[in-house]
Design an enzyme around this catalytic site. Structure first.
Site, mmCIF file in Angstrom:
data_model
loop_
_atom_site.group_PDB
_atom_site.id
_atom_site.type_symbol
_atom_site.label_atom_id
_atom_site.label_comp_id
_atom_site.label_asym_id
_atom_site.label_seq_id
_atom_site.Cartn_x
_atom_site.Cartn_y
_atom_site.Cartn_z
ATOM 1 N N LYS A 60 0.830 -1.198 0.000
ATOM 2 C CA LYS A 60 0.000 0.000 0.000
ATOM 3 C C LYS A 60 0.873 1.260 0.000
ATOM 4 O O LYS A 60 0.569 2.240 -0.675
ATOM 5 C CB LYS A 60 -0.931 -0.007 1.205
ATOM 6 N N GLN A 110 -4.976 -1.474 9.898
ATOM 7 C CA GLN A 110 -4.727 -2.738 9.220
ATOM 8 C C GLN A 110 -5.243 -3.903 10.077
ATOM 9 O O GLN A 110 -4.685 -4.238 11.107
ATOM 10 C CB GLN A 110 -3.228 -2.919 8.955
ATOM 11 N N ASP A 133 -11.281 2.559 4.564
ATOM 12 C CA ASP A 133 -11.528 1.120 4.438
ATOM 13 C C ASP A 133 -13.021 0.806 4.320
ATOM 14 O O ASP A 133 -13.398 -0.309 3.968
ATOM 15 C CB ASP A 133 -10.945 0.370 5.643
#
Length: 305
Positions: A60, A110, A133
């Site tokens: 990422k 994450q 997200d």
């Protein structure tokens, strides 16, 4: 007339489509930088040192650099307290050096988090305006309601529909079967398909005769986490198959001792389906591209006010 054995599905190249999207994002970021003197930013919060999480976050970070999105890395010890993690989230929500200066930071936590941390609590503390997200309860709630639009869509489900769209596959009125009902993929992708006017069925571990259900689908989204579960005989001729699964199976011919396969038997699917995504190289690259797109969209709401 060609026999079924001569049939070859169109391979949906997720790498190529994701690269096209990244090029589009890079152009928009350049525009923001030139017009407003600001660029989007993404804060990556990673708890602990799990190798799979670290490698994914590294990917990422590289993707951010490619499109000139500023990447801010926050690495916390695995035994960090929940209160300290939430305090860091609040800091990112309100940090004037970031929000008010040259960066606008979308926050990505994450997952999976260590077991002593309540995932639901942490996610709910992220500002909905920065939930790149797409897992904030308000974003998921709006996704589930007619006439409401979430600020962000979860990246992998969004990527699945983008693959269909950019491959010229219509969704409206089609029968879609989602295999799996996880919070990260199965549930939100089923809601997205509903919003796109598909007739949606979700197959899960308690579904009776999943094979016959899947065989009726015009569109299959496979996200069960079961290696090569879906055989060619389960697939309706001409169906579009989006394989989200990433499963490691033993392969002594590989240096690593394993290879990655999807939830669909790819070789069999190619003989029946109209379109199919490979694993790897299908959905995976799209997840990262959609994260970058969400970060860009979040920044545009603030920068271009």
């Amino acid at each position: 007339m060609a026999s079924q054995s001569d049939h070859k599905a169109a391979i949906i190249d997720g790498k190529a489509i994701a690269q096209t999207i990244r090029n589009e994002i890079a152009e928009e970021v350049r525009h923001l930088s030139q017009k407003y003197g600001k660029v989007p930013g993404l804060a990556v919060v990673i708890v602990g040192n799990r190798k799979d999480s670290q490698s994914y976050v590294s990917m990422k970070r590289k993707a951010c650099a490619e499109v000139a999105i500023k990447s801010l890395d926050i690495d916390l010890l695995e035994d960090v307290s929940q209160d300290d993690l939430i305090a860091k989230v609040h800091e990112l929500n309100a940090n004037p050096d970031v929000h008010g200066f040259v960066l606008l930071v979308g926050i990505l936590v994450q997952l999976p988090l260590p077991k002593h941390i309540n995932e639901e609590k942490v996610l709910s503390e992220i500002s909905i305006e920065k939930d790149v997200d797409g897992f904030h309860p308000l974003n998921i709630g709006k996704l589930a309601m007619k006439g409401r639009e979430p600020l962000f869509l979860p990246c992998t489900p969004k990527g699945c529909l983008e693959l269909l769209s950019r491959s010229g596959i219509s969704i409206k009125g089609k029968k879609a079967v989602v295999v799996g009902r996880s919070n990260i993929v199965g549930l939100p992708v089923s809601l997205l398909l509903l919003k796109a006017d598909a007739t949606v069925t979700v197959v899960h571990s308690h579904s009776h005769d999943p094979e016959s259900i899947i065989r009726e689908a015009d569109i299959i989204i496979a996200a069960a986490g079961q290696a090569m579960m879906i055989k060619g005989s389960w697939i309706k001729p001409g169906a579009a198959v989006i394989d989200v699964g990433t499963n490691a199976i033993d392969d002594s011919s590989r240096k690593s001792g394993y290879r990655l396969v999807g939830d669909v038997d790819f070789q069999e699917a190619c003989k029946v389906a109209g379109w199919v995504t490979p694993v790897p190289g299908g959905v995976g690259p799209m997840t990262v591209a959609m994260l970058l797109k969400n970060t860009l969209d979040g920044a545009k709401r603030v920068i271009a006010k």
